[in-house]
Design an enzyme around this catalytic site. Structure first.
Site, PDB file in Angstrom:
ATOM      1  N   ILE A  17       0.827  -1.211   0.000  1.00  0.00           N
ATOM      2  CA  ILE A  17       0.000   0.000   0.000  1.00  0.00           C
ATOM      3  C   ILE A  17       0.857   1.255   0.000  1.00  0.00           C
ATOM      4  CG2 ILE A  17      -1.654   1.354   1.338  1.00  0.00           C
ATOM      5  CD1 ILE A  17      -2.969  -1.230   2.200  1.00  0.00           C
ATOM      6  N   SER A  36       9.354   5.300   7.600  1.00  0.00           N
ATOM      7  CA  SER A  36       9.389   3.933   8.107  1.00  0.00           C
ATOM      8  C   SER A  36      10.718   3.751   8.823  1.00  0.00           C
ATOM      9  CB  SER A  36       9.255   2.922   6.960  1.00  0.00           C
ATOM     10  OG  SER A  36      10.258   3.136   5.987  1.00  0.00           O
ATOM     11  N   LYS A 157      -7.635  -1.331  15.818  1.00  0.00           N
ATOM     12  CA  LYS A 157      -8.448  -0.836  14.712  1.00  0.00           C
ATOM     13  C   LYS A 157      -9.773  -0.258  15.216  1.00  0.00           C
ATOM     14  CE  LYS A 157      -5.605  -2.057  11.395  1.00  0.00           C
ATOM     15  NZ  LYS A 157      -4.790  -1.049  10.679  1.00  0.00           N
TER      16      LYS A 157
END
Length: 232
Positions: A17, A36, A157
């Protein structure tokens, strides 16, 4: 590319992604900041930079935002939070993981996402009215269902989905957009291992281009786009 071109910041710039979102926005003349722990295996240019960041440390997020402004001369108008962490628990014992593992996963899945959203709102306040001002959190189906071995991912989430829903309502009048993006299969089941980075790139670009806040929970299907799935 012009120094006035908009900026996208991608936190958790992985090979699927993250890289496809970067490619999609770069094609639309966005400058790209990837963050990252390790630099991805891509060629960097003055318009596509890498900023090291460890999302297990929420303070790192603030430093990344500062570095974007230092290196690119402006704040991001689109922020994508694409990191996730999961420690597998025993399917018949959700409390089999350590507190240390639970805390680390929640930090990556939720706490650092909170800091990113907070910093994004501060950045959006500095931008002109026609800027995209869009925050996208890469979610999945676990805010509406459970999977036995994935307690920490589901808790993270779910918590962040609540945060995104709250932010979407609170900031709508200021032109800020907050989205929880969740790729599904056509039947509404989770994409998981079939997640398509290119589909996410195209869909995230559409979300950023939208003039107004849409549904905060953006369930989408490859080659179709947004599709509402009733919660069981």
């Amino acid at each position: 590319m012009s120094s006035t071109s908009p900026i996208i910041l991608i936190l958790g710039a992985g090979a699927n992604i993250g890289q496809h979102v970067a490619k999609a926005f770069s094609a639309k003349n966005y400058r790209v900041a990837l963050s990252s722990r390790k630099a991805p295996a891509v060629k960097f240019t003055p318009d596509q930079i890498h900023i090291p960041g460890d999302l297990s440390d929420p303070e790192s997020v603030t430093l990344v935002f500062s570095k974007v402004k230092e290196l690119l001369g402006d704040v991001p108008s689109v922020v994508v939070y694409n990191a996730a962490a999961a420690t597998f628990n025993a399917a018949d014992n959700p409390f089999s993981i350590s507190v240390e593992d639970f805390t680390r996963d929640i930090t990556i899945n939720t706490t650092s996402a909170f800091v990113a959203a907070q910093q994004a709102a501060l950045a959006f306040d500095q931008l002109p009215d026609d800027a995209a001002k869009t925050f996208i959190y890469t979610g999945n189906i676990l805010n509406v269902t459970t999977m036995a071995p994935l307690l920490t991912l589901g808790v993270g989430k779910s918590a962040t989905a609540h945060m995104i829903q709250s932010a979407a309502a609170a900031y709508r009048s200021r032109g800020f957009k907050f989205y929880y993006a969740d790729e599904r299969k056509a039947d509404g089941s989770a994409a998981f291992r079939d997640i398509d980075g290119a589909a996410a790139g195209a869909f995230y670009l559409d979300l950023a281009a939208g003039k107004e806040q849409g549904p905060w929970q953006q369930t989408f299907v490859k080659d179709i786009g947004y599709k509402h799935f009733p919660v069981a």
